[in-house]
Design an enzyme around this catalytic site. Structure first.
Site, PDB file in Angstrom:
ATOM      1  N   VAL A  17       0.873  -1.105  -0.145  1.00 53.57           N
ATOM      2  CA  VAL A  17      -0.180  -0.236  -0.013  1.00 53.57           C
ATOM      3  C   VAL A  17       0.899   1.111  -0.010  1.00 53.57           C
ATOM      4  CG1 VAL A  17      -1.582   1.348   1.206  1.00 53.57           C
ATOM      5  CG2 VAL A  17      -2.007  -1.180   1.189  1.00 53.57           C
ATOM      6  N   ARG A  18       1.967   1.267   0.887  1.00 51.40           N
ATOM      7  CA  ARG A  18       2.765   2.234   1.015  1.00 51.40           C
ATOM      8  C   ARG A  18       3.558   2.756  -0.548  1.00 51.40           C
ATOM      9  NH1 ARG A  18       6.201   4.294   4.696  1.00 51.40           N
ATOM     10  NH2 ARG A  18       7.859   2.962   4.161  1.00 51.40           N
ATOM     11  N   GLU A  20       2.543   1.574  -3.254  1.00 50.59           N
ATOM     12  CA  GLU A  20       1.371   1.902  -4.201  1.00 50.59           C
ATOM     13  C   GLU A  20       1.326   3.695  -4.129  1.00 50.59           C
ATOM     14  OE1 GLU A  20      -2.925   1.486  -5.049  1.00 50.59           O
ATOM     15  OE2 GLU A  20      -2.117  -0.313  -4.643  1.00 50.59           O
ATOM     16  N   ARG A  21       1.074   4.033  -2.869  1.00 42.91           N
ATOM     17  CA  ARG A  21       0.825   5.498  -2.735  1.00 42.91           C
ATOM     18  C   ARG A  21       1.880   6.159  -3.081  1.00 42.91           C
ATOM     19  NH1 ARG A  21      -1.094   5.034   2.975  1.00 42.91           N
ATOM     20  NH2 ARG A  21      -3.268   4.699   2.575  1.00 42.91           N
ATOM     21  N   LEU A  22       3.066   5.922  -3.106  1.00 43.85           N
ATOM     22  CA  LEU A  22       4.135   6.803  -3.600  1.00 43.85           C
ATOM     23  C   LEU A  22       4.582   6.471  -4.991  1.00 43.85           C
ATOM     24  CD1 LEU A  22       6.419   6.083  -0.392  1.00 43.85           C
ATOM     25  CD2 LEU A  22       5.080   8.135  -0.966  1.00 43.85           C
TER      26      LEU A  22
END
Lengths: 598, 724
Positions: A17-18, A20-22
């Protein structure tokens, strides 16, 4: 927390998730040849290459919906008669689905192209025409650039059974090569999934210059035989389609500052039914939740500095600051530290506490890692030993000991990798994790009895494959959703693959079962019935144990509430008017203690 | 579960405080033994009851104290479950006293027996632990009576002495570790009384248990074993079921969880920092629509749905319940048998291993199951089974391995993956790549490293000895937590202690190995080149991430740039800005400051209020907006030369990151380099330039970032339990 919840990863969840966010979303474009050759059926009515491709595309769609629905997928045909693309710039290129998250409608669309009917529909909507791979690639490039979202991993798969799409037209070939290299420059990985054609598929004639070079220096990618069977095709696509991401990049310290950079990869993660999304009844739009911590009396919001954490032991509440709680958890910085080596047979089968992860060198972090890693792998494997390490995978995680078990690379007949080279990381239990059991007295079977059972076992042999069983709970859930999303009358049936095929088993065993039973069971023995003794204790237990309020108080004072049973504790909560949301024993005890000991 | 009652009977007479210079007195040693022991009991949350009896006390308090014989004995605490109150009392109330009564410990024993008998509970074990230096004169008159009493009540006895009981009379070498090497003041230093006392202790112990009696005499240095907090023990729950093969063959079985990752029973609760009351803190979840006004939605108006790819499908709980997968419940059914080698170890799923035994007291089931276990063992095969714990839980597929040990046979069940669980990652070959292929020299260096670091050695008798058994190590996380909790409870107001050295040592590579591998390690360093890759840190600014560059036409960007510098006419035209709105809070903020109709403080307050609102959304788009707000806040603060409001707000924001889950927002802020205003920028700022730079470098952020990972899983678990 947005789409983070949707990811079925537990272990790798955060990182993904991290990341992906970045870094953005993954994307995949299927570029499928729709020429006449693709529609030719195989021998004995075997499905055409086109039909197989559509089946694979469908599988990818549905598996993405389950495992990573935020990924973007597109389906584009080339060599069609009709054209459909933004502004219709390109002739003979048909964008069936532009880059977007797959949904129910798209699965249906792909379904419509499968089988006999699908071929007919394809002939009507797509038709067959001249091909220009250059135009098709250009069109795909536009799909990518139209996306406003940031894309992390970009992959394009070409499905074709024609080794020379332009029939030797040099201009078109050159144009295709130029466009392919443009795409590759923008970070798109181009794969060729070449399909069977009479006379074999010569990759070197044209496609070698189109596709991206393989990750390693080997020519593996191009030596591959063309796919003939659906199974192979599925496997090959799947191997390419899943983007591997390290859940952690850490150092493996061999001692004395000697570090090898490695990545941890979650290769098996329990897939779960996703949690529900909350919707507003009136509009069916998703609502967001906000959680606030505030003071019960004053109603004012509490700042982190205004709250503490507490636990109760020995009738005493002990408070800590939030960062003290973190401090307690911190033993060391993340990393693997080598303790030593042990022979493989010291790794006990039952020392299992969670799924293993996979270890592979990260040459990009420390140069030379791959070489030392490779030497370590080779020698561990040769000497049949595993490496014992202390492992802290993430910051503020307490240490666990792990066994690094060597795994050599293995490829199947079609040269598709089955097992990658690297170490499997097996988590080992601490003393607390191994329970002491009272071992029952055992009676051993005689050799005759054992031999009869061996006959039974032999009759029911099968070849186990780890991906043979679908999870019926998840499959059923998604079939239901599919039915609701597509307004189907009833959901598609799910075959429960982990149900024993009782009739088949009975038929295969025949008289063996009775023969075995005669050897081990007396005539009147019925293993289905519960033993008599058991029932009696059940009946005895029934009358409710009443405990007076005074007795409860004594228990509270002495800290002996744990001696009481859950129903008694529940009753006690009721009697004392203790409100509790918990149903676990400890929660009930805590609630009573809180209320009565003060 | 086995309950026991234990009496700690400690000598506090004046002899106990005698010690050589620089030595810890027997009293202090004994007290530490008691503390450690009680600590263990408290954190293990056992139901075992414990009493504390002191002898040699100045005062007298015991059930027999009207009898002259029973003076100077104090029952400090009767049998009950130990708690922190007891620990505090031991810490603060137990001191060496001045009495030296004759013949006291045998009498103390009598009191203990009496105390043991006061308990109304049915006990599985009664035990008395005596801690003394045996320096008070002993009479053997009552000895036989005492032994008889102990025997009758079935009470076991343990002694803790400052010196070993068997100095010099042919101790087995193994015992040396147990008693602790080189204990001070052993052997020759014993007084006449002590020698006499020791003889009597031996006599008692041997009379009670001829064979192992002497093993129950410990020295105070046994404390090393007591430092460890008890491992978590759970009562194994029996899972009775039938193993079925087809429709006609079933075997009664019972399963027990044998190995599983043990979690602590208790978790952290949130309390108010001032009152330390849990009830003063309330958490509330509200729901709102994703619009500018954040319209709140009542809980009753919320229905549930699920994602199907890009679609969200409304799916009520009732419908879900009706349509969901159902099954017949509890089951352990064989699907077939396969070669053991085809079930790979690294494919094990789930978090537990279940051992399957024959049904209780069922000899026929035992024989039938034994036949299966042995058949599988001989054929090197396993059963692939469908396992369902009960009707509410999801069925699994798993493997049942045969397990044959000297004293028992069983099947071991492990869950195997479903197709959906597997990720087929392909990795570049290591062998086909010339760059990575190690030379023969390199291989032999690794070879010797492995040889020098073998943790399993053969001793002279050819027996294998494992010098690093992980499953004997207590979970260090629990040990550390208990250590800190205990410290906080008895030493409030002091900082948490460092990790105990023994715990640290258990986590390190054994000393022998570390020494032995030095040269091999040096060889590897010579033969392999490892160089840290210098990374040009790819900085992603928030604008890149959100594609601001491409989303917004150049013209618009230019206009904004202008607005940053100069007051834009268009903004006045819009004129009606009276408060910081939610559409473009940064612009409103700038406008309001220029208008000067509100105080700077007031406008800042409005802006930070908006920022809080935006951050509450936890979505990247809102983060983006928040960043422009923070940037505007900073820019205007610098312009007006007022750094305090901004700086304190940013510090507050930083401290709320872990609790609010704002890690990714913070990372963006860091990447955009939005930091504190330093004294270089605004005179009067209390922040130095270095501090401003350091402010963004924070370890906390990454630490906290790991947490959300666990959450979805937990929620998931919860949901599953609720729904199924």
């Amino acid at each position: 927390e947005g789409y983070g919840e949707q990811l079925p990863l537990k272990l790798g969840g955060a990182t993904c998730v991290r990341e992906e966010r970045l870094t953005g979303r993954d994307s995949l474009v299927f570029l499928v040849d729709a020429s006449k050759e693709m529609f030719i059926k195989g021998e004995d009515g075997a499905p055409s290459n086109f039909d197989m491709t559509m089946q694979v595309v469908r599988t990818v769609y549905t598996s993405k919906i389950i495992s990573s629905h935020r990924d973007l997928i597109a389906l584009v045909f080339y060599g069609t008669e009709h054209s459909k693309n933004p502004n219709d710039t390109f002739k003979h290129v048909y964008v069936y689905h532009d880059l977007d998250e797959p949904g129910a409608k798209r699965v249906q669309d792909v379904d419509a192209l499968r089988g006999e009917k699908g071929a007919k529909l394809a002939a009507e909507t797509l038709g067959c025409g001249p091909s220009s791979l250059g135009d098709a690639l250009w069109c795909c490039a536009n799909l990518y650039s139209d996306i406003k979202l940031r894309l992390s991993h970009k992959r394009l798969m070409i499905f074709t059974c024609r080794e020379q799409p332009h029939g030797g037209d040099n201009v078109k070939d050159r144009q295709a090569r130029t466009k392919a290299s443009d795409l590759k420059e923008t970070g798109v990985v181009i794969d060729l999934i070449h399909l069977m054609k009479p006379g074999g598929f010569d990759v070197s004639l044209f496609f070698r210059d189109i596709v991206s070079p393989p990750e390693d220096e080997s020519e593996l990618g191009l030596q591959l035989e063309p796919c003939e069977k659906l199974d192979d095709l599925q496997k090959r696509v799947r191997a390419k389609e899943q983007k591997k991401r390290a859940t952690a990049r850490i150092n493996l310290c061999l001692g004395d500052g000697l570090n090898v950079a490695v990545g941890l990869y979650a290769t098996a993660v329990t897939a779960r039914k996703p949690p529900p999304v909350k919707l507003y009844r009136e509009s069916n739009e998703a609502v967001r939740s906000k959680t606030r911590t505030f003071h019960t009396q004053t109603g004012s919001l509490l700042l982190p500095s205004e709250i503490k954490k507490a636990q109760t032991y020995g009738k005493k509440q002990i408070e800590m600051e939030k960062d003290e709680v973190d401090f307690i958890k911190k033993f060391d910085d993340p990393g693997l530290v080598l303790m030593g080596f042990k022979p493989m047979e010291k790794l006990k089968l039952h020392h299992h506490i969670k799924p293993s992860v996979f270890l592979y060198p990260e040459e990009g972090e420390i140069k030379g890692s791959a070489c030392l890693f490779s030497a370590l792998l080779k020698k561990c494997s040769e000497k049949n030993v595993y490496a014992l390490c202390r492992c802290i995978a993430r910051r503020n995680n307490p240490p666990r000991f792990v066994a690094l078990v060597p795994q050599n690379e293995e490829v199947d007949d079609a040269k598709v990798q089955i097992n990658p080279p690297g170490f499997n990381v097996i988590y080992l239990p601490y003393a607390d994790d191994v329970r002491t059991l009272d071992l029952p007295r055992c009676t051993s079977a005689s050799q005759e009895q054992v031999d009869k059972m061996k006959d039974i076992v032999t009759k029911l042999r099968f070849k186990y494959k780890s991906d043979a069983f679908e999870n019926p709970v998840i499959q059923k859930h998604y079939r239901n959703l599919e039915a609701l999303a597509l307004d189907m009358m009833a959901p598609e049936e799910v075959e429960d693959l982990i149900m024993p095929k009782v009739e088949q088993i009975d038929r295969r065993l025949g008289s063996l079962v009775d023969e075995f039973k005669n050897l081990v069971y007396p005539a009147n023995y019925n293993p289905e019935s519960k033993p008599a003794a058991k029932r009696k204790t059940g009946a005895e237990k029934k009358p409710k144990v009443e405990v007076s309020m005074d007795q409860i108080k004594v228990h509270v004072q002495n800290g002996t509430l744990g001696k009481l049973t859950v129903p008694v504790l529940k009753e006690a909560c009721k009697q004392f008017g203790v409100r509790t949301t918990g149903t676990k024993k400890q929660e009930l005890i805590d609630a009573l203690m809180d209320q009565l000991s003060s | 579960m086995a309950k026991s009652a234990l009496i700690l009977c400690m000598d506090v007479g004046f002899n106990m405080s005698n010690s050589g210079p620089g030595e810890e007195s027997p009293f202090d040693q004994a007290k530490r033994v008691i503390q450690k022991f009680v600590q263990r009991q408290v954190f293990a949350e056992t139901k075992d009851e414990l009493a504390l009896v002191l002898f040699g006390t100045d005062s007298t308090k015991n059930p027999l104290d009207n009898d002259d014989q029973y003076q100077n004995i104090t029952v400090h605490r009767n049998l009950m479950v130990p708690d922190f109150k007891l620990l505090e009392e031991i810490e603060n109330q137990i001191h060496p006293e001045s009495q030296q009564a004759d013949c006291i410990f045998d009498i103390a024993l009598n009191v203990c027996v009496l105390v043991e008998n006061t308990t109304i509970h049915k006990l599985d074990r009664r035990n008395i632990v005596l801690l003394t230096d045996l320096n008070s004169p002993v009479s053997s008159d009552n000895l036989d009576v005492i032994i008889e009493n102990l025997k009758q009540a079935d009470i076991t006895l343990q002694f803790f002495l400052p010196f070993p009981a068997e100095e010099g009379d042919g101790e087995a070498p193994g015992d040396q570790d147990r008693r602790g090497p080189g204990h001070p003041g052993t052997g020759k230093g014993l007084s006449e009384e002590q020698k006499e006392g020791l003889d009597m202790v031996k006599h008692i112990m041997l009379t009670l248990d001829e064979e192992e009696g002497l093993e129950q005499i410990y020295t105070f240095s046994a404390i090393e074993q007591l430092c460890m907090f008890k491992r978590i023990e759970r009562r194994p729950m029996a899972w009775p079921c039938q193993l079925t093969i087809g429709s006609a063959l079933s075997i009664r079985i019972v399963g027990y969880k044998a190995v599983t990752e043990e979690k602590l029973k208790k978790s952290w609760k949130t309390v108010d920092a001032q009152t330390n009351q849990k009830d003063d803190v309330k958490r509330e979840t509200v729901y709102c629509l994703d619009d500018d006004n954040e319209t709140e939605v009542q809980k009753e108006d919320i229905i549930q749905g699920f994602r199907y790819g890009s679609d969200i499908v409304p799916f009520s709980k009732v419908d879900q319940e009706q349509m969901k997968y159902t099954h017949d419940g509890k089951c352990f059914a064989v699907l077939g048998f396969t070669k053991q080698s085809s079930v790979q170890r690294h494919r094990f799923m789930g978090t537990q291993v279940i051992k399957i035994f024959p049904g209780k007291d069922d000899e026929h089931a035992a024989v039938a199951l034994s036949a299966l276990i042995q058949a599988l063992h001989e054929l090197q095969m396993v059963a692939i089974v469908r396992y369902a714990y009960d009707r509410r839980s999801n069925p699994q597929v798993g493997a049942a391995f045969p397990c044959i040990k000297q004293d028992h046979e069983c099947l071991m069940y492990v869950q195997l993956p479903f197709m959906e669980d597997l990720r087929h990652f392909t990795f570049p070959s290591l062998e086909n790549n010339s760059k990575f292929t190690p030379s023969d020299e390199q291989l032999s260096a690794v070879d010797s490293l492995i040889d020098s670091m073998m943790l399993v050695e053969e001793d002279e008798d050819g027996k294998q000895k494992d010098i690093f058994k992980v499953h004997d190590i207590p979970n260090p996380a629990f040990q550390r937590l208990f250590q800190c909790l205990h410290h906080r409870a008895v030493n409030p107001g002091t900082p948490l202690p460092a990790m105990e050295s023994w715990l640290k040592a258990t986590l390190e590579c054994p000393e022998v190995i570390r020494e032995r591998c030095q040269s091999a390690l040096g060889e590897i360093k010579n033969k392999f080149t490892l160089t840290q890759v210098e990374k040009k840190k790819k900085l992603k600014t928030s604008a890149q991430i959100f594609g601001k560059d491409s989303d917004e036409p150049e013209a618009k960007k230019a206009k904004e740039d202008e607005a940053d510098e100069e007051f834009n006419l268009a903004d006045i035209a819009e004129g009606s800005v009276t408060s910081v709105g939610s559409v473009d809070p940064a612009r409103d903020f700038r406008t309001l400051i220029r208008q000067k109709t509100l105080t700077f403080e007031e406008v800042c307050k409005q802006l930070t209020h908006r920022i809080e609102q935006l951050l509450g959304n936890k979505s990247t788009d809102y983060y983006m907006k928040s960043i422009t707000c923070v940037e505007a806040f900073r820019e205007q603060s610098v312009k007006l030369g007022n750094a305090d409001l901004y700086n304190s707000y940013l510090q507050l924001l930083k401290s709320s990151i872990p609790t609010q889950g704002l890690e990714s927002f913070w990372e963006l802020l860091v990447q955009d380099g939005v930091t504190l205003i330093s004294e270089d920028e605004v005179e009067g700022s209390t922040v130095t330039r270095n501090e401003a730079r350091q402010f963004l470098v924070t370890e906390r952020i990454e630490e906290a970032a790991a947490h959300p990972a666990e959450d979805p899983g937990d929620v998931d678990d919860l949901v599953r339990i609720v729904l199924l």
